[in-house]
Design an enzyme around this catalytic site. Structure first.
Site, short mmCIF file in Angstrom:
data_model
loop_
_atom_site.label_atom_id
_atom_site.label_comp_id
_atom_site.label_asym_id
_atom_site.label_seq_id
_atom_site.Cartn_x
_atom_site.Cartn_y
_atom_site.Cartn_z
N ASP A 7 56.30 -107.01 30.98
CA ASP A 7 57.24 -105.93 30.66
C ASP A 7 58.64 -106.52 30.93
O ASP A 7 58.76 -107.53 31.63
CB ASP A 7 56.93 -104.77 31.60
CG ASP A 7 58.06 -103.80 31.72
OD1 ASP A 7 58.50 -103.30 30.69
OD2 ASP A 7 58.51 -103.54 32.86
N ASP A 49 55.84 -102.48 35.73
CA ASP A 49 56.24 -101.71 36.90
C ASP A 49 56.36 -100.22 36.63
O ASP A 49 56.41 -99.43 37.56
CB ASP A 49 57.61 -102.21 37.40
CG ASP A 49 58.70 -101.90 36.40
OD1 ASP A 49 58.43 -101.95 35.19
OD2 ASP A 49 59.82 -101.58 36.83
N ASP A 52 54.21 -98.56 31.49
CA ASP A 52 53.32 -99.74 31.44
C ASP A 52 51.90 -99.39 31.85
O ASP A 52 50.98 -100.19 31.63
CB ASP A 52 53.84 -100.83 32.39
CG ASP A 52 55.25 -101.24 32.07
OD1 ASP A 52 55.54 -101.42 30.87
OD2 ASP A 52 56.06 -101.36 33.00
P1 ADP Z 1 60.61 -101.48 29.35
O1 ADP Z 1 59.36 -101.58 28.55
O2 ADP Z 1 61.55 -102.59 29.05
O3 ADP Z 1 60.36 -101.30 30.82
P2 ADP Z 1 60.83 -98.64 28.81
O4 ADP Z 1 59.63 -98.50 27.93
O5 ADP Z 1 60.75 -98.09 30.18
O6 ADP Z 1 61.33 -100.16 28.85
O7 ADP Z 1 62.04 -97.96 28.09
C1 ADP Z 1 62.36 -98.30 26.79
C2 ADP Z 1 63.67 -97.79 26.41
O8 ADP Z 1 63.63 -96.37 26.43
C3 ADP Z 1 64.76 -98.18 27.33
O9 ADP Z 1 65.28 -99.44 27.02
C4 ADP Z 1 65.77 -97.09 27.09
O10 ADP Z 1 66.50 -97.36 25.94
C5 ADP Z 1 64.89 -95.89 26.84
N1 ADP Z 1 64.67 -95.08 28.03
C6 ADP Z 1 63.51 -94.84 28.67
N2 ADP Z 1 63.68 -94.03 29.71
C7 ADP Z 1 65.00 -93.78 29.78
C8 ADP Z 1 65.83 -93.00 30.67
N3 ADP Z 1 65.34 -92.32 31.69
N4 ADP Z 1 67.13 -92.97 30.40
C9 ADP Z 1 67.67 -93.66 29.37
N5 ADP Z 1 66.95 -94.39 28.51
C10 ADP Z 1 65.64 -94.46 28.70
MG MG Z 2 59.58 -101.62 33.19
#
Ligand code: ADP
Ligand code: MG
Length: 466
Positions: free
Chosen positions: A95, A325, A329
Site C-alpha cells: 500500500d 495499514d 487495505d
Molecule cells: P492508500 O491506498 O494509498 O492508502 P486510500 O485508499 O486510503 O489510499 O485513499 C485513497 C485516496 O482516497 C486518497 O489518496 C485520498 O485522495 C482519498 N481519501 C480517502 N480517505 C480520505 C479522507 N479521509 N480525506 C481525504 N481524502 C481521502
Molecule cells: Mg494506507
C-alpha cells in the site's frame, strides 16, 4: 503411528515365527525367557524407539521458537500457517499511504478557488469533517486547520467536535451534512468572520476526484492543472467542496520512509517481485513508485479493487503477500496469502493480517520473510534428523544386529534413546534463537563538512556503512 504399530507387530511375528520354525538356535533366547517374551521385547523396543515424538516435535517447537524470535524483533506472527505461507511468497504488494510513506502527511500547499468563503472557513469546515476520519490524510487536514486557527488568533484552538452525519468512504474521502449553526458557533468562538447563512444544512465533501465525480461536482480547469502539478511531485491533492462547489484544494506531502528504497531492492534480490496498490491517483502513485523502485503500480484502486489485484496475481500462480495499514487495505490483507499489517495501522488491518510489524519499519518485512524461511529450513532439518534417527534406531531395536552381537536393546534403553531424540530436536529448534536479522547497508551521502580550519573549502563525504 499406524506404521510404527505395524513395524512392531512385524518384528514380533518375525522373531516368534522364525523361532518356532527353528531358524535360530534356542540358545539365543536368554535364560528364564520364553520365545514369546524374547520376541515381544523386540516388538516393544521398536514401538518405544520409533514413538514419533521427535517427528511430532519437529514442527511445533520450531514454530514456537520462530514466533518468539519474531516477537523479540518486533514482528508478531499469528501462527504456523502464516509462517509456512510467508516463506513461499513470490510477490509483495505494498500500500502507499502509511506503508511506503511515513504516514505523517502534512498540508504543504493550498489552492483557494472561491471568494465567497474564506480560506479560514474552508480550513475549519474541512477540519471538522475530517476529525471523524482515521485516515492519515484526514489527520493532516485536521492539524492544518488547527494551525490556521492558532496562527490567526495566537491561541490553541479547541478540538473539532466530530459532526454527526458523516459518511466515511474508504478510498474516496468523507461526505458530511453539517449544521451551519455548529460551524458558526465554532467560528465565533475562534473569532473567524463568516458569511455562511445560519440554519442551513451544509453539504461538505473532502476527498479525491472520484468522490467529486460520484457526487456530480465539477472541477474547474485551473484546479485540475494545479492538482496535476502537485501530483507529479508525489503529493496528494485533496479536494474540498461546500454545497457542491469546489472551494479549496489541499496538497499533502507524506515523506517516503527512509528505508523504503533499500527494502524494495533487497526484496528484489531475494527473488520477490514488488508491486504497489494505492487508492491515490495515478500521478502521485507513479511519482512515489519511481522513488522507491516499484514499476508494477495499480493506482486509484478502491479497497475492493485491491482485492481484485491480489486475486489476479494469485490466478497467475503467484503466492502474494500484502502489506498495508488502513481500513481500505483490510479486504486485500485477508485475500492475500500472507497479510502483513503495520502496528500503527487501524485495528481492522491489524486484526485482518497474519503478521504485524510492531515497529512500522519496512526492514521488518524482509526480516519476517527471512525468518519464515529460516524456520521452515529448521523444520525440514528437524524432520530429516528425526527420520535418520528412526532409520538407524528401528532396525537396532528390532534386533537387526542381534544375530552377530547377541545384544538386545531393552525397552528402557529404547525409551532413553527416544527421549534423547526428542531433546535433540528441541535443541535444534532452540538454535533458531541464534537467528541474525538481515543487515542493511546504510548509505551516508552528501554530508558536507566545512573544513576551513584545514584550509580546504567544503568537503563532501560519501561513504557507506555495513
Ligand atoms: P492508500 O491506498 O494509498 O492508502 P486510500 O485508499 O486510503 O489510499 O485513499 C485513497 C485516496 O482516497 C486518497 O489518496 C485520498 O485522495 C482519498 N481519501 C480517502 N480517505 C480520505 C479522507 N479521509 N480525506 C481525504 N481524502 C481521502
Ligand atoms: Mg494506507
Amino acid at each position: 503411528m499406524p506404521i510404527v504399530v505395524v513395524l512392531s507387530l512385524t518384528t514380533f511375528l518375525a522373531w516368534y515365527i522364525s523361532g518356532n520354525a527353528g531358524s535360530f538356535p534356542n540358545s539365543w533366547v536368554p535364560n528364564g525367557h520364553t520365545l514369546f517374551l524374547f520376541s515381544l521385547t523386540f516388538g516393544i523396543s521398536v514401538v518405544v524407539v520409533a514413538c514419533p515424538c521427535a517427528l511430532g516435535l519437529a514442527t511445533p517447537t520450531a514454530i514456537m521458537v520462530g514466533t518468539g524470535v519474531g516477537a523479540t524483533n518486533g514482528v508478531l506472527i499469528k501462527g504456523g500457517d502464516a509462517l509456512e505461507k510467508a516463506c513461499h511468497v513470490s510477490c509483495l504488494v505494498f500500500d502507499k499511504t502509511g506503508t511506503l510513506t511515513v504516514g505523517l502527511p502534512a498540508v504543504v500547499h493550498t489552492f483557494h478557488l472561491h471568494p465567497s468563503i474564506s480560506e479560514r472557513e474552508c480550513a475549519i469546515l474541512a477540519g471538522m469533517v475530517e476529525s471523524a476520519s482515521e485516515h492519515p490524510l484526514a489527520k493532516a487536514i485536521v492539524k492544518y486547520a488547527s494551525e490556521v486557527l492558532s496562527q490567526a488568533n495566537g491561541e490553541t484552538p479547541a478540538a473539532f467536535a466530530s459532526p454527526e452525519n458523516v459518511d466515511i468512504q474508504p478510498g474516496f474521502g468523507v461526505i458530511c451534512t453539517l449544521k451551519s449553526a455548529s460551524f458558526l458557533e465554532y467560528a465565533k468562538k475562534h473569532k473567524v468572520a463568516s458569511s455562511i447563512r445560519p440554519n442551513h444544512d451544509l453539504h461538505v465533501c473532502v476527498g479525491n476526484r472520484k468522490l467529486m465525480q460520484q457526487e456530480g461536482i465539477s472541477l474547474p480547469e485551473s484546479a485540475d492543472l494545479w492538482m496535476k502539478k502537485e501530483e507529479e511531485n508525489g503529493r496528494t491533492a485533496v479536494l474540498f467542496s461546500v454545497d457542491r462547489i469546489v472551494t479549496s484544494i489541499f496538497a499533502i506531502s507524506d515523506p517516503l520512509k527512509p528505508e523504503a528504497r533499500e527494502v524494495i531492492d533487497y526484496l528484489k534480490g531475494m527473488g520477490i517481485d514488488c508491486a504497489m496498490a494505492s487508492g491515490d491517483n495515478w500521478r502521485t502513485a507513479h511519482a512515489i513508485g519511481r522513488q522507491v523502485g516499484i514499476s508494477n503500480i495499480h493506482a486509484g484502486v478502491t479497497p475492493g479493487e485491491k482485492v481484485d489485484v491480489i486475486k489476479q496475481m494469485q490466478r497467475e500462480n503467484q503466492s502474494v503477500g500484502m502489506i498495508g495499514d488502513g481500513v481500505n487495505d483490510s479486504p486485500a490483507l485477508v485475500a492475500s496469502d500472507v497479510g502483513i499489517a503495520l502496528g500503527s495501522g487501524t485495528d481492522i488491518a491489524v486484526e485482518a493480517a497474519d503478521y504485524v510489524l510492531m515497529r512500522d519499519n519496512l526492514e521488518d518485512v524482509v526480516m519476517a520473510i527471512d525468518l519464515s524461511r529460516a524456520t521452515m529450513r529448521r523444520i525440514k532439518y528437524n524432520y530429516m534428523w528425526a527420520m535418520v534417527y528412526n532409520i538407524i534406531c528401528i532396525p537396532l531395536a528390532g534386533g537387526a544386529l542381534f544375530p552377530s552381537t547377541h545384544l538386545q536393546m531393552p525397552p528402557w534403553v529404547a525409551g532413553g534413546a527416544m527421549a534423547l531424540s526428542s531433546v535433540s530436536v528441541v535443541c535444534s529448534s532452540l538454535l533458531l534463537h541464534a537467528y541474525k536479522r538481515p543487515v542493511f547497508r546504510v548509505e551516508l551521502t552528501g554530508i558536507k563538512v566545512n573544513s576551513s580550519y584545514l584550509g580546504v573549502s567544503d568537503v563532501n563525504l560519501e561513504g557507506s556503512l555495513m
